[in-house]
Design a protein around this motif. Structure first.
Motif, PDB file in Angstrom:
ATOM      1  N   ASN A   1      27.190  -7.472  -2.077  1.00  0.00           N
ATOM      2  CA  ASN A   1      26.056  -7.751  -2.955  1.00  0.00           C
ATOM      3  C   ASN A   1      24.710  -7.597  -2.263  1.00  0.00           C
ATOM      4  O   ASN A   1      23.741  -7.170  -2.889  1.00  0.00           O
ATOM      5  N   ILE A   2      24.628  -7.988  -0.995  1.00  0.00           N
ATOM      6  CA  ILE A   2      23.395  -7.889  -0.217  1.00  0.00           C
ATOM      7  C   ILE A   2      23.742  -7.101   1.037  1.00  0.00           C
ATOM      8  O   ILE A   2      24.334  -7.630   1.976  1.00  0.00           O
ATOM      9  N   GLY A   3      23.382  -5.840   1.053  1.00  0.00           N
ATOM     10  CA  GLY A   3      23.836  -4.932   2.090  1.00  0.00           C
ATOM     11  C   GLY A   3      23.297  -5.185   3.483  1.00  0.00           C
ATOM     12  O   GLY A   3      24.014  -5.046   4.465  1.00  0.00           O
ATOM     13  N   LYS A   4      22.051  -5.563   3.605  1.00  0.00           N
ATOM     14  CA  LYS A   4      21.428  -5.710   4.920  1.00  0.00           C
ATOM     15  C   LYS A   4      21.623  -7.120   5.468  1.00  0.00           C
ATOM     16  O   LYS A   4      21.369  -8.108   4.776  1.00  0.00           O
ATOM     17  N   ALA A   5      22.024  -7.211   6.727  1.00  0.00           N
ATOM     18  CA  ALA A   5      22.247  -8.510   7.372  1.00  0.00           C
ATOM     19  C   ALA A   5      20.966  -9.338   7.407  1.00  0.00           C
ATOM     20  O   ALA A   5      21.000 -10.558   7.230  1.00  0.00           O
ATOM     21  N   VAL A   6      19.838  -8.681   7.610  1.00  0.00           N
ATOM     22  CA  VAL A   6      18.555  -9.398   7.647  1.00  0.00           C
ATOM     23  C   VAL A   6      18.309 -10.102   6.312  1.00  0.00           C
ATOM     24  O   VAL A   6      17.892 -11.263   6.276  1.00  0.00           O
ATOM     25  N   ALA A   7      18.590  -9.433   5.219  1.00  0.00           N
ATOM     26  CA  ALA A   7      18.387 -10.016   3.890  1.00  0.00           C
ATOM     27  C   ALA A   7      19.388 -11.147   3.637  1.00  0.00           C
ATOM     28  O   ALA A   7      19.023 -12.186   3.070  1.00  0.00           O
ATOM     29  N   ARG A   8      20.649 -10.966   4.048  1.00  0.00           N
ATOM     30  CA  ARG A   8      21.647 -12.024   3.884  1.00  0.00           C
ATOM     31  C   ARG A   8      21.234 -13.273   4.654  1.00  0.00           C
ATOM     32  O   ARG A   8      21.312 -14.389   4.137  1.00  0.00           O
TER      33      ARG A   8
ATOM     34  N   ARG B   1      19.024 -18.828   5.023  1.00  0.00           N
ATOM     35  CA  ARG B   1      18.010 -19.746   5.554  1.00  0.00           C
ATOM     36  C   ARG B   1      17.296 -20.478   4.421  1.00  0.00           C
ATOM     37  O   ARG B   1      17.077 -21.697   4.482  1.00  0.00           O
ATOM     38  N   LEU B   2      16.921 -19.740   3.388  1.00  0.00           N
ATOM     39  CA  LEU B   2      16.243 -20.355   2.241  1.00  0.00           C
ATOM     40  C   LEU B   2      17.135 -21.397   1.559  1.00  0.00           C
ATOM     41  O   LEU B   2      16.666 -22.477   1.188  1.00  0.00           O
ATOM     42  N   LEU B   3      18.416 -21.076   1.408  1.00  0.00           N
ATOM     43  CA  LEU B   3      19.343 -22.012   0.772  1.00  0.00           C
ATOM     44  C   LEU B   3      19.530 -23.272   1.611  1.00  0.00           C
ATOM     45  O   LEU B   3      19.514 -24.393   1.080  1.00  0.00           O
ATOM     46  N   ARG B   4      19.696 -23.126   2.927  1.00  0.00           N
ATOM     47  CA  ARG B   4      19.861 -24.292   3.796  1.00  0.00           C
ATOM     48  C   ARG B   4      18.613 -25.164   3.789  1.00  0.00           C
ATOM     49  O   ARG B   4      18.698 -26.388   3.720  1.00  0.00           O
TER      50      ARG B   4
ATOM     51  N   ALA C   1      19.707 -10.158  -5.267  1.00  0.00           N
ATOM     52  CA  ALA C   1      18.934 -11.363  -4.962  1.00  0.00           C
ATOM     53  C   ALA C   1      17.947 -11.094  -3.834  1.00  0.00           C
ATOM     54  O   ALA C   1      16.923 -11.756  -3.734  1.00  0.00           O
ATOM     55  N   ASP C   2      18.239 -10.103  -3.015  1.00  0.00           N
ATOM     56  CA  ASP C   2      17.342  -9.769  -1.899  1.00  0.00           C
ATOM     57  C   ASP C   2      16.053  -9.107  -2.374  1.00  0.00           C
ATOM     58  O   ASP C   2      15.110  -8.987  -1.605  1.00  0.00           O
ATOM     59  N   THR C   3      15.981  -8.735  -3.649  1.00  0.00           N
ATOM     60  CA  THR C   3      14.748  -8.140  -4.171  1.00  0.00           C
ATOM     61  C   THR C   3      13.700  -9.203  -4.490  1.00  0.00           C
ATOM     62  O   THR C   3      12.540  -8.873  -4.700  1.00  0.00           O
TER      63      THR C   3
END
Length: 123
Positions: A56-63, A68-71, A94-96
């Motif tokens: 769903n979210i291809g880039k590790a940076v975005a994941r 981080r935001l969720l935590r 969601a990364d957009t």
């Protein structure tokens, strides 16, 4: 300053914990980008599990940004209903969302979850 730590006691740690939430979820709230499942854990505090699939979210940076935001959101919620295990599943694109847009979505889901956790008024 408020204590906003995220110790192991506040996390879902293994597959059995996640499976319990999937099979016994009492509450479910969602939007286009996020799905939250909640189940009672009969414990003294709530715990969080995060699922951000590479599909769903291809880039590790975005994941990692989303996690981080969720935590951060979970740590800083002091009025949270106690005794719930939460699994937050992040959906495609969601990364957009910007950080502020993502927080707004979380705030909306948070309100929905709190409303569902309130006991039904007796007449």
């Amino acid at each position: 300053m408020a204590d906003c730590s995220f110790p192991k006691t506040n996390r879902l740690l293994n597959a059995r914990d996640y499976q319990a939430v999937f099979s016994q979820s009492r509450f479910k709230v969602s939007c286009r980008y996020i799905l939250v499942l909640a189940a009672s854990n009969n414990g003294p505090q709530s715990r969080l599990g995060i699922i951000v699939a590479k599909k769903n979210i291809g880039k590790a940076v975005a994941r990692n940004r989303i996690k981080r935001l969720l935590r951060e959101w979970f740590r800083c919620q002091h009025a949270f209903p106690v005794g719930l295990d939460l699994v937050v599943m992040v959906r495609k694109d969601a990364d957009t969302l910007s950080n502020s847009q993502f927080r707004q979505r979380l705030a909306g889901l948070w309100g929905d979850l709190e409303a569902k956790c309130q006991p039904a008024p007796s007449h």
